[in-house]
Scaffold this motif. Structure first.
Motif, short mmCIF file in Angstrom:
data_model
loop_
_atom_site.label_atom_id
_atom_site.label_comp_id
_atom_site.label_asym_id
_atom_site.label_seq_id
_atom_site.Cartn_x
_atom_site.Cartn_y
_atom_site.Cartn_z
N TRP A 9 42.97 38.44 47.01
CA TRP A 9 42.65 39.13 48.25
C TRP A 9 43.13 40.56 48.14
O TRP A 9 44.32 40.80 47.94
CB TRP A 9 43.36 38.43 49.43
N LEU A 10 42.22 41.49 48.24
CA LEU A 10 42.59 42.89 48.14
C LEU A 10 42.63 43.45 49.56
O LEU A 10 41.60 43.76 50.14
CB LEU A 10 41.56 43.64 47.28
N THR A 11 43.83 43.54 50.10
CA THR A 11 43.95 43.92 51.50
C THR A 11 44.17 45.41 51.68
O THR A 11 44.21 45.90 52.79
CB THR A 11 45.10 43.15 52.18
N GLU A 12 44.36 46.11 50.56
CA GLU A 12 44.58 47.55 50.65
C GLU A 12 43.55 48.28 49.81
O GLU A 12 43.00 47.70 48.89
CB GLU A 12 45.96 47.89 50.08
N PRO A 13 43.35 49.56 50.06
CA PRO A 13 42.45 50.32 49.19
C PRO A 13 42.99 50.26 47.76
O PRO A 13 44.20 50.32 47.56
CB PRO A 13 42.53 51.75 49.71
N CYS A 14 42.12 50.11 46.80
CA CYS A 14 42.60 50.06 45.42
C CYS A 14 41.49 50.41 44.45
O CYS A 14 40.32 50.49 44.81
CB CYS A 14 43.15 48.67 45.11
N ARG A 15 41.92 50.64 43.22
CA ARG A 15 40.97 50.84 42.13
C ARG A 15 41.00 49.63 41.23
O ARG A 15 42.07 49.09 40.96
CB ARG A 15 41.39 52.06 41.30
N ILE A 16 39.84 49.22 40.76
CA ILE A 16 39.77 48.07 39.86
C ILE A 16 39.27 48.55 38.51
O ILE A 16 38.19 49.15 38.41
CB ILE A 16 38.84 46.99 40.43
N ARG A 17 40.07 48.32 37.49
CA ARG A 17 39.71 48.75 36.16
C ARG A 17 39.85 47.59 35.19
O ARG A 17 40.46 46.57 35.50
CB ARG A 17 40.64 49.89 35.71
N ARG A 18 39.29 47.79 34.02
CA ARG A 18 39.43 46.77 33.00
C ARG A 18 40.51 47.18 32.01
O ARG A 18 40.61 48.35 31.66
CB ARG A 18 38.10 46.61 32.26
N GLU A 19 41.29 46.22 31.56
CA GLU A 19 42.25 46.50 30.51
C GLU A 19 42.23 45.30 29.58
O GLU A 19 42.71 44.23 29.94
CB GLU A 19 43.63 46.71 31.11
N ASP A 20 41.62 45.43 28.44
CA ASP A 20 41.38 44.30 27.54
C ASP A 20 40.70 43.18 28.32
O ASP A 20 39.69 43.42 28.95
CB ASP A 20 42.70 43.82 26.91
N SER A 22 41.93 41.76 30.93
CA SER A 22 42.55 41.68 32.25
C SER A 22 41.87 42.65 33.20
O SER A 22 41.23 43.61 32.77
CB SER A 22 44.04 42.04 32.17
N ILE A 23 42.06 42.33 34.47
CA ILE A 23 41.64 43.25 35.51
C ILE A 23 42.91 43.96 35.99
O ILE A 23 43.93 43.31 36.25
CB ILE A 23 40.97 42.49 36.67
N ARG A 24 42.85 45.29 36.02
CA ARG A 24 44.00 46.04 36.49
C ARG A 24 43.70 46.55 37.90
O ARG A 24 42.71 47.24 38.11
CB ARG A 24 44.30 47.22 35.56
N VAL A 25 44.54 46.15 38.84
CA VAL A 25 44.36 46.58 40.22
C VAL A 25 45.38 47.68 40.50
O VAL A 25 46.59 47.45 40.41
CB VAL A 25 44.53 45.41 41.22
N GLU A 26 44.87 48.88 40.78
CA GLU A 26 45.76 50.01 41.03
C GLU A 26 45.77 50.33 42.52
O GLU A 26 44.72 50.59 43.10
CB GLU A 26 45.27 51.26 40.27
N ARG A 27 46.95 50.27 43.09
CA ARG A 27 47.07 50.60 44.51
C ARG A 27 47.71 51.97 44.64
O ARG A 27 48.45 52.38 43.74
CB ARG A 27 47.91 49.54 45.20
N PRO A 28 47.44 52.65 45.73
CA PRO A 28 47.97 54.02 45.87
C PRO A 28 49.50 54.03 45.74
O PRO A 28 50.06 54.91 45.12
CB PRO A 28 47.53 54.45 47.27
N ASP A 29 50.15 53.06 46.32
CA ASP A 29 51.60 52.97 46.15
C ASP A 29 51.86 51.76 45.26
O ASP A 29 51.14 50.78 45.28
CB ASP A 29 52.29 52.79 47.51
N GLY A 30 52.87 51.82 44.48
CA GLY A 30 53.21 50.65 43.68
C GLY A 30 52.53 50.69 42.33
O GLY A 30 51.51 51.33 42.13
N ALA A 55 34.88 47.29 34.42
CA ALA A 55 35.50 46.16 35.13
C ALA A 55 34.42 45.19 35.60
O ALA A 55 34.58 43.97 35.51
CB ALA A 55 36.32 46.67 36.31
N MET A 56 33.32 45.74 36.09
CA MET A 56 32.25 44.87 36.60
C MET A 56 31.68 44.00 35.50
O MET A 56 31.37 42.82 35.73
CB MET A 56 31.15 45.69 37.24
N SER A 57 31.53 44.55 34.31
CA SER A 57 30.93 43.69 33.28
C SER A 57 31.91 42.60 32.86
O SER A 57 31.48 41.49 32.55
CB SER A 57 30.39 44.48 32.10
N LEU A 58 33.19 42.91 32.89
CA LEU A 58 34.16 41.84 32.59
C LEU A 58 34.09 40.75 33.66
O LEU A 58 34.08 39.55 33.36
CB LEU A 58 35.58 42.41 32.51
#
Ligand code: SF4
Lengths: 326, 186
Positions: A9-20, A22-30, A55-58
């Motif tokens: 559940w992504l309850t905050e704005p975030c960026r979703i990227r691929r890393e190998d 894995s999915i990397r979820v980047e939040r503005p804080d943290g 990320a989408m293709s993964l």
């Protein structure tokens, strides 16, 4: 369900990227969170997400669906894997069954009746008995799904009015409103319904069924996945109305969990987190299943419900919609 | 290959739907024979596109090991099953992650032998390897084995062609089957 992986559940704005892998979820804080792709069954975005094609293709390759809710909790859309599990043999049967008036009405009637029973169960009240009796009398006379939807609407209105009697004034629905929800209670119900719909859609996509060929909802429904709408029906009271009543009784919701404006309301940032936590906990609740002879979570119940429809299409096993047995 | 979609990758090419009469009904792979042995109902459901194992890690592992399907479209490619060419003949080697040798595994190997023989290859026999328990089972290839393989193939085709699915096994025998939620989740 047999599926590995969980709903994130992504309850905050975030960026979703691929890393190998894995999915990397980047939040503005943290710091970023890395989740192995195999651990993800689906993602539900409550807030803005920025996702790139890598990320989408993964996600796609691993059968993961990304659901997007809009500001008011409506299911705004989803990004689904390119390959679906749909099978021609099953979809062909699904089309035949939904085109057969008798077969279609049988499913639609049982959905409407069971959903009403489930609402009564969820509100745990006798106040709905007369409305339920009226519905039981009316349903067999409905000769098409429009008439059924009309009856269901009548019952639902009574149900919401009864629900209001359990709620503090600020949380009352005062009539169901959707786009946008006009008050806190409606915003809550919208979010919960959208989440149930998202779970149902994910469940359907792991079956050979086509989610857009439904029994109860009209093909002209603005949302095209009418089978997902159908299957969400019996679960909505369990999640939406029941949780709203309970959250009110336990004073879990505060006015600050909502952003209310004139004629429109949505969950606030904290409200979104709170609701995600409530639903997550609820989906993980387990009950003992009599024929599977094991504990199943509410989430698995949704999956099992989708399988019932596969049985209907493959084997003609009559569909008996989910009804709480505990 | 993607573990999430094994149904579309390593499995029988594009699985032959029994509802597509145009397709070659001979291209049954090892997976079909395995399912036939495990439970005919599973084979029937599998052929109609219900493939719950697609999302299970456990089976994803099994899929890799079992990716031994042989179809017309591929040349002599038995996936993970290896073929040793001994003097003037082929020996099929199949590796199983299971700890329990079973008749189904032998049947699978016999099926590959049959397919190879049909392509004009002189088949010597087969071996099932169980690395986890360090055992092997020899599978002879002779007239009797050929009969068994042909019978299994015909049985599988009969199951697949049936308009309704075979009955469920008794509940106890379903343990561990990835179709359990479907068959018993009423
Ligand atoms: S659950 Fe039982 S009946 Fe169903 S396919 Fe598996 S073994 Fe067969």
């Amino acid at each position: 369900m047999a599926a590995v992986g969980r709903t994130y559940w992504l309850t905050e704005p975030c960026r979703i990227r691929r890393e190998d892998n894995s999915i990397r979820v980047e939040r503005p804080d943290g710091s970023p969170v890395r989740i192995p792709i195999t651990d993800i069954r689906d993602l539900i975005a409550f807030d803005n997400v920025d996702v790139n094609t890598s990320a989408m293709s993964l996600l796609s390759r691993n059968g993961v669906t990304l659901h997007v809710l809009d500001h008011y909790g409506n299911h705004a859309g989803h990004f689904a894997p390119a390959e679906s599990m749909a099978s021609a043999a099953v979809v062909r049967r699904q089309v035949e069954l939904t085109a057969d008036t008798a077969a279609r009405l049988a499913v639609a009637r049982s959905l409407v009746l069971t959903t009403a029973e489930n609402l009564r169960w969820s509100l745990d009240t006798d106040l709905l008995a007369p409305a339920l009796d009226a519905l039981r009398t009316a349903v067999p006379t409905c000769e098409d799904t429009d008439a059924l939807m009309g009856q269901e609407g009548n019952f639902r209105r009574t149900g919401w009015a009864v629900l209001d009697t359990f709620l503090p004034p600020w949380l009352r629905l005062n009539g169901r409103t959707r786009r946008p929800p006009t008050n806190a209670g409606n915003a809550f119900v919208s979010y919960l319904n959208a989440l149930v719909y998202a779970r149902v859609l994910t469940a359907l996509r792991s079956t050979p069924l086509h989610p857009a060929i439904g029994f109860l909802h009209a093909d002209t429904d603005r949302r095209r996945n009418t089978l997902a709408l159908d299957l969400a029906e019996p679960f909505k009271p369990l999640f939406a109305e029941r949780l709203l009543k309970r959250a009110a009784a336990q004073k879990q919701l505060k006015e600050s969990d909502f952003e209310t404006d004139v004629g429109r309301a949505s969950l606030s940032k904290d409200g979104r987190k709170k609701v995600a936590a409530l639903v997550r906990e609820e989906l993980a609740t387990t009950v003992h299943h009599r024929t599977l002879k094991r504990q199943v979570s509410y989430d698995e119940l949704i999956h099992l419900e989708a399988l019932k429809l596969v049985r209907l299409c493959l084997e003609g096993t009559p569909y008996k919609p989910f009804r709480p047995w505990w | 290959m993607s573990p999430a979609n094994p149904g579309n990758s390593g499995n029988p090419g594009s699985p032959v739907s029994p509802l597509d009469p145009g397709e070659d009904d001979q291209s049954l792979g090892g997976v079909h024979i395995k399912y036939l042995h495990h439970c005919p109902r599973q084979l029937w459901l599998y052929m109609r596109g219900y493939r719950p194992e697609a999302r299970s890690d456990l089976v994803a592992f099994g899929e890799v090991v079992d990716d031994t399907t042989f179809t017309r479209r591929r040349d002599v490619d038995l996936g993970e099953a290896k073929i040793d060419w001994v003097t003037a003949g082929a020996v099929v080697h199949e590796t199983k992650s299971s700890r329990a040798p079973s008749a189904a595994h032998e049947a699978q190997v016999r099926h590959y032998c049959l397919l190879l023989e049909r392509r004009g290859i002189n088949v010597r026999g087969g071996v099932v390897h169980y690395p986890l328990i360090r055992r092997t089972t020899d599978v002879p290839w002779d007239d009797e084995a050929r009969d068994l393989a042909e019978t299994a193939e015909a049985d599988a085709q009969a199951v697949i062609a049936a308009p309704t699915p075979p009955d469920r096994l008794t509940r106890g025998k379903c343990r561990g089957c990835s179709y359990l939620d479907y068959c018993w989740g009423e």
